[in-house]
Scaffold this active site. Structure first.
Site, PDB file in Angstrom:
ATOM      1  N   ASP A  19       0.872  -1.168   0.000  1.00 43.19           N
ATOM      2  CA  ASP A  19       0.000   0.000   0.000  1.00 43.19           C
ATOM      3  C   ASP A  19       0.917   1.228   0.000  1.00 43.19           C
ATOM      4  OD1 ASP A  19      -2.414   1.581   0.360  1.00 43.19           O
ATOM      5  OD2 ASP A  19      -1.731   1.886   2.428  1.00 43.19           O
ATOM      6  N   ASP A  21       0.020   5.188   0.762  1.00 41.82           N
ATOM      7  CA  ASP A  21      -0.123   6.190   1.838  1.00 41.82           C
ATOM      8  C   ASP A  21      -0.002   5.545   3.209  1.00 41.82           C
ATOM      9  OD1 ASP A  21      -0.760   8.812   0.616  1.00 41.82           O
ATOM     10  OD2 ASP A  21      -2.415   7.702  -0.284  1.00 41.82           O
ATOM     11  N   LYS A 216      -9.252  -2.776  -2.836  1.00 44.02           N
ATOM     12  CA  LYS A 216      -9.155  -3.417  -1.535  1.00 44.02           C
ATOM     13  C   LYS A 216     -10.367  -3.051  -0.677  1.00 44.02           C
ATOM     14  CE  LYS A 216      -5.554  -0.869  -0.957  1.00 44.02           C
ATOM     15  NZ  LYS A 216      -4.494  -0.119  -0.275  1.00 44.02           N
ATOM     16  N   ASP A 242      -0.854  -0.504   6.112  1.00 42.94           N
ATOM     17  CA  ASP A 242      -1.003   0.166   7.414  1.00 42.94           C
ATOM     18  C   ASP A 242      -2.433   0.123   7.928  1.00 42.94           C
ATOM     19  OD1 ASP A 242      -1.853   2.005   5.368  1.00 42.94           O
ATOM     20  OD2 ASP A 242      -1.817   3.588   6.886  1.00 42.94           O
TER      21      ASP A 242
END
Lengths: 301, 301
Positions: A19, A21, A216, A242
């Site tokens: 991922d 960000d 996702k 995250d």
């Protein structure tokens, strides 16, 4: 959940999906703890790398330029955005014929153009003849060639667009696809920014139907990437994220190894909370590590 | 469910609440089977009568004019629309101080004006500086006096309005009120028309909060009417409607007697279906009758 340094087979992982960000860079677009150097190491070691984002507002090319600026030595094929995924879904998975009513912005539109898909809808829309009331909407014309509705990030979403989307979706054979269902964009300060998921809720509530979700945490990105790039060896693929409810759930939905980094939305306490409840147990990752940068020491050359 | 003609105490009912569309008139605004004559009989017999609609697009005065055209001999106090109910909720129930961010059309705005409420928001809104991306939204200014968000039928709903609504609602002390949650307007033909409920879904999904709902099937109309007109004797009040999930559920939620008329959305088969499932049993009416017109024979002078 175990610390990644305890994973004996870490060097056998041959595909890494990151991922972006909160993992590779922060909300101010600053690289997090040498993540770019680690990605360079992976590519040098012959590993396959994907940078995945649910953002549908930008093209893959745009995200590539951002990656380059931040020192990530990747090419367009390493970038997986929902704008590109959605276009690839229609072209490479469905081989779709017919016209698509597209609620989306510039990024999604350009990806659709590049795949040669036939679409209508993006861009500013009139509010219609409000004074005419229902009669104004009832005089709208439907395009008989439309057989799919796509909902992505559309900054011009309005009521008239929903009238059309809902009318197309009233035909059960009309496909209904959403780029992603994230409800909010991360932001500090007093102004909050609705995510594509809220636009999806607007359309889905009217239509009384739920869309196929491309981004996702659905496993669609895996299926679409497999149609384009070939099968994953799930045992040797690691999803690094995250967020438990998108990244980690996505990795688990795909059967990948999952790794939580502690540089973004969720921490160890969030994992422990999810582990307690049956309905959120599938958001618990296999491993955690402090940051992507901390992975460098584990990779043997 | 029993036929209304078997109800021995029907003449003891002293308050009648009628849904309008599908009960008193049809979608083409034609009176259904002398419903206007029956309402005249009720008023002549000294009964209390309310015409209730979830529509928030029109003022009470506008609906009064329509009623008069169709031969209903009523006054403004007989009309209960969600536009008026919402204004009455803020003024007569809450005695609200502060500014209301109003997502609504002309009808709602006029009712707010007539109650002397302080509001901002209605009418056409700019799409904002789309090219600026998030920075454009982040530069929006919030009004510090706003302490409530109202969502009604707003034909100018757009993304920027949702940014503001969501930002105000991020303060948990900010009130969140919806006129109603009907997802679609009734319509034949290929064009379908989203209801206020879809706009509520758009805002609620972003805000991560559910609103207080003023309209049917919530019991709010009863509480608001009681604040303005005094208490109901529930045993002697009858709700007459054509929809099980709004009208009949509303009547049951209020403790009123409930009567289904077979001139609109739902019939006997729909009742039987609801009666089978635990979660829809509360939509089963006490009585049914073919039409409001058929009630005339039961009313003894």
């Amino acid at each position: 959940m175990d610390h990644l340094s305890n994973y004996a087979k870490f060097n056998e992982i041959d595909t890494f999906i990151f991922d972006c960000d909160g993992v590779l860079w922060n909300v101010e677009s600053q690289v997090i703890n040498h993540a770019n150097e680690f990605v360079k190491m992976l590519l040098a070691a012959g590993k396959r790398v994907f940078l995945i984002t649910n953002n549908s507002a930008r093209t893959r090319r745009h995200l590539l330029e951002k990656s380059h600026k931040l020192g990530f030595d990747v090419v367009e094929e390493n970038i997986v955005s929902t704008a590109w995924l959605t276009a690839a879904y229609f072209k490479d998975v469905l081989n779709h014929k017919g016209k698509i009513y597209l609620l989306g912005g510039e990024g999604l539109e350009k990806e659709f153009q590049m795949k040669g898909l036939d679409y209508i809808g993006p861009g500013e829309a009139s509010y219609g003849d409000i004074a005419a009331g229902h009669a104004g909407y009832l005089s709208l014309k439907l395009d008989p060639e439309v057989n799919a509705v796509v909902v992505g990030f559309d900054p011009y979403i309005n009521y008239t667009k929903n009238v059309l989307a809902m009318s197309y979706l009233n035909d059960p054979s009309c496909l209904f696809v959403a780029t992603n269902t994230d409800l909010v964009f991360p932001s500090d300060g007093p102004i909050k920014i609705p995510g594509t998921g809220s636009i999806v809720s607007f359309i889905a509530a009217s239509a009384g139907r739920e869309p196929t979700v491309v981004g996702k945490p659905s496993s669609s990105p895996k299926e679409i990437l497999e149609a384009v790039h070939g099968k994953f060896d799930c045992e040797r693929t690691m999803m690094v994220g995250d967020r438990l409810d998108t990244d980690i759930l996505f990795g688990r939905n795909c059967g990948f190894k999952t790794l939580l980094v502690l540089t973004g939305a969720h921490g160890i306490a969030d994992v422990e909370e999810r582990a307690k409840k049956e309905e959120t147990k599938s958001m618990v990752p296999d491993f955690y590590i402090e940051s992507v940068g901390h992975m460098r020491d584990l990779l043997k050359n």
